[in-house]
Design a protein around this motif. Structure first.
Motif, mmCIF file in Angstrom:
data_model
loop_
_atom_site.group_PDB
_atom_site.id
_atom_site.type_symbol
_atom_site.label_atom_id
_atom_site.label_comp_id
_atom_site.label_asym_id
_atom_site.label_seq_id
_atom_site.Cartn_x
_atom_site.Cartn_y
_atom_site.Cartn_z
ATOM 1 N N ARG A 192 0.827 -1.206 0.000
ATOM 2 C CA ARG A 192 0.000 0.000 0.000
ATOM 3 C C ARG A 192 0.864 1.261 0.000
ATOM 4 N N SER A 242 1.056 2.841 3.368
ATOM 5 C CA SER A 242 1.221 1.786 4.377
ATOM 6 C C SER A 242 1.799 2.317 5.690
ATOM 7 N N LEU A 243 1.164 1.912 6.783
ATOM 8 C CA LEU A 243 1.694 2.259 8.109
ATOM 9 C C LEU A 243 3.029 1.563 8.338
ATOM 10 N N ASN A 244 3.154 0.346 7.808
ATOM 11 C CA ASN A 244 4.386 -0.416 8.020
ATOM 12 C C ASN A 244 5.546 0.141 7.195
ATOM 13 N N PRO A 303 2.768 -6.116 8.634
ATOM 14 C CA PRO A 303 1.370 -5.897 8.997
ATOM 15 C C PRO A 303 0.808 -7.163 9.654
ATOM 16 N N GLU A 304 -0.393 -7.047 10.183
ATOM 17 C CA GLU A 304 -1.107 -8.223 10.690
ATOM 18 C C GLU A 304 -2.432 -8.344 9.952
ATOM 19 N N TYR A 305 -2.680 -9.533 9.389
ATOM 20 C CA TYR A 305 -3.958 -9.810 8.725
ATOM 21 C C TYR A 305 -4.613 -10.997 9.429
ATOM 22 N N ASN A 306 -5.815 -10.794 9.880
ATOM 23 C CA ASN A 306 -6.582 -11.880 10.509
ATOM 24 C C ASN A 306 -5.750 -12.636 11.550
ATOM 25 N N ASN A 307 -5.139 -11.836 12.399
ATOM 26 C CA ASN A 307 -4.353 -12.355 13.523
ATOM 27 C C ASN A 307 -3.172 -13.213 13.108
ATOM 28 N N SER A 327 -0.087 -1.431 13.425
ATOM 29 C CA SER A 327 -1.484 -1.626 13.021
ATOM 30 C C SER A 327 -2.356 -0.631 13.776
ATOM 31 N N PRO A 328 -3.550 -0.383 13.252
ATOM 32 C CA PRO A 328 -4.451 0.531 13.962
ATOM 33 C C PRO A 328 -4.939 -0.082 15.267
ATOM 34 N N GLY A 329 -4.899 -1.390 15.371
ATOM 35 C CA GLY A 329 -5.428 -2.093 16.549
ATOM 36 C C GLY A 329 -4.562 -1.883 17.783
HETATM 37 C C1 LIG Z 1 -7.402 -8.654 5.333
HETATM 38 C C2 LIG Z 1 -7.078 -7.771 6.512
HETATM 39 C C3 LIG Z 1 -7.065 -8.330 7.772
HETATM 40 C C4 LIG Z 1 -6.694 -7.548 8.862
HETATM 41 N N1 LIG Z 1 -6.584 -8.145 10.099
HETATM 42 C C5 LIG Z 1 -6.037 -7.427 11.113
HETATM 43 C C6 LIG Z 1 -5.733 -8.079 12.361
HETATM 44 O O1 LIG Z 1 -5.923 -9.256 12.552
HETATM 45 N N2 LIG Z 1 -5.171 -7.335 13.348
HETATM 46 C C7 LIG Z 1 -4.898 -5.991 13.175
HETATM 47 O O2 LIG Z 1 -4.369 -5.368 14.097
HETATM 48 N N3 LIG Z 1 -5.198 -5.359 12.017
HETATM 49 C C8 LIG Z 1 -5.758 -6.045 10.991
HETATM 50 N N4 LIG Z 1 -6.040 -5.433 9.793
HETATM 51 C C9 LIG Z 1 -5.835 -3.994 9.688
HETATM 52 C C10 LIG Z 1 -4.407 -3.699 9.269
HETATM 53 O O3 LIG Z 1 -3.605 -3.728 10.435
HETATM 54 C C11 LIG Z 1 -4.384 -2.326 8.621
HETATM 55 O O4 LIG Z 1 -5.121 -2.372 7.424
HETATM 56 C C12 LIG Z 1 -2.982 -1.851 8.369
HETATM 57 O O5 LIG Z 1 -3.034 -0.498 7.990
HETATM 58 C C13 LIG Z 1 -2.291 -2.700 7.286
HETATM 59 O O6 LIG Z 1 -0.923 -2.392 7.195
HETATM 60 P P1 LIG Z 1 -0.358 -1.272 6.176
HETATM 61 O O7 LIG Z 1 -0.922 0.058 6.650
HETATM 62 O O8 LIG Z 1 1.112 -1.340 6.356
HETATM 63 O O9 LIG Z 1 -0.822 -1.608 4.803
HETATM 64 C C14 LIG Z 1 -6.417 -6.177 8.687
HETATM 65 C C15 LIG Z 1 -6.464 -5.632 7.396
HETATM 66 C C16 LIG Z 1 -6.774 -6.417 6.329
HETATM 67 C C17 LIG Z 1 -6.767 -5.805 4.934
#
Ligand SMILES: Cc1cc2nc3c(=O)[nH]c(=O)nc-3n(C[C@H](O)[C@H](O)[C@H](O)COP(=O)(O)O)c2cc1C
Length: 185
Positions: free
Chosen positions: A12, A15-17, A77-81, A116-118
C-alpha cells in the motif's frame, strides 16, 4: 558500518508499516544503515513458473541484497491475527531454491516490528513469523519487541512520525538490534 536490509510487508502506498520502516531507517544510529527494499513486483509463487523460467529478477536481486547484508529487519502488517500472505509469498520466493537458503538466511540476525491501527500492534503476526524464521535458519533478535498499536493516529498525512514516545521506542529498538547484528558478525 553495519548494513541492515529493511522490508515492509505491505504494498500500500500509504502503508503504516512502510512508514514505520522509513522512521526506523531515519532513527538508525551513526554507523548503521537501514537500506529499504521492497517486495513490489514479486509474483505469486508458482512452481511451474520457477521450473520453466527460474527465479524472477526481483527475487534474485533481493536475495543477493539480503545475503550481502549484516542483518534483516522485517516490518510486518497483521492480517486476521496472522502474517500477511503477500509478505509470506515474497519470503517463500526468497527461500528458493532450498539449496540457497543457507547463503541468504543462514545465521542472519533478524529483527521484526510492525504497526497496526489495533491495540496489539501486530503481536500475533510477529509471533506467526517465528516458525518461518526458525525454518530458514535465521537468528531472530528477542532483546526488545516493537508492537506499534494505534498507528493510524501516530503518522501525519505524509507518513511522518511525530509522536516522540514512539520515536524513542523505535530508536531504542534499532539501536539494540544493530548492536546484536554487529556482535554476531
Ligand atoms: C485482510 C485484513 C485483515 C486484517 N486483520 C487485522 C488483524 O488481525 N489485526 C490488526 O491489528 N489489524 C488487521 N487489519 C488492519 C491492518 O492492520 C491495517 O489495514 C494496516 O493499515 C495494514 O498495514 P499497512 O498500513 O502497512 O498496509 C487487517 C487488514 C486487512 C486488509
Amino acid at each position: 558500518m553495519t548494513q541492515i536490509i529493511g522490508i515492509s510487508g505491505s504494498l500500500r502506498t500509504r502503508s503504516l508499516n512502510a512508514a514505520l520502516l522509513r522512521a526506523a531507517a531515519g532513527l538508525a544510529p551513526a554507523g548503521v544503515t537501514i537500506e529499504i527494499q521492497s517486495i513490489k513486483g514479486i509474483p505469486l509463487y508458482d512452481g511451474d513458473l520457477e521450473a520453466s523460467s527460474g527465479l524472477p529478477a526481483a527475487v534474485t536481486a533481493l536475495k543477493d541484497r539480503i545475503a550481502a547484508a549484516d542483518g534483516l529487519l522485517l516490518v510486518t502488517p497483521e492480517y486476521n491475527n496472522s502474517l500477511p500472505g503477500v509478505f509470506k509469498n515474497a519470503i517463500d520466493w526468497l527461500s528458493r531454491p532450498d539449496t540457497d537458503i543457507r547463503r541468504v538466511f543462514g545465521g542472519k540476525p533478524v529483527g521484526i516490528m510492525g504497526a497496526s491501527p489495533g491495540r496489539f500492534g501486530t503481536l500475533l503476526s510477529q509471533s506467526a513469523w517465528l516458525p518461518v524464521l526458525r525454518t530458514l535458519g535465521t537468528r531472530p533478535w528477542f532483546g526488545q519487541s516493537l508492537y506499534l498499536g494505534g498507528a493510524h493516529k501516530l503518522f501525519d498525512a505524509s507518513g511522518n512520525l511525530a509522536d516522540e514516545e514512539s520515536r524513542k521506542r523505535i530508536r531504542n529498538y534499532v539501536q539494540g538490534f544493530a548492536e546484536f547484528v554487529a556482535a554476531t558478525r
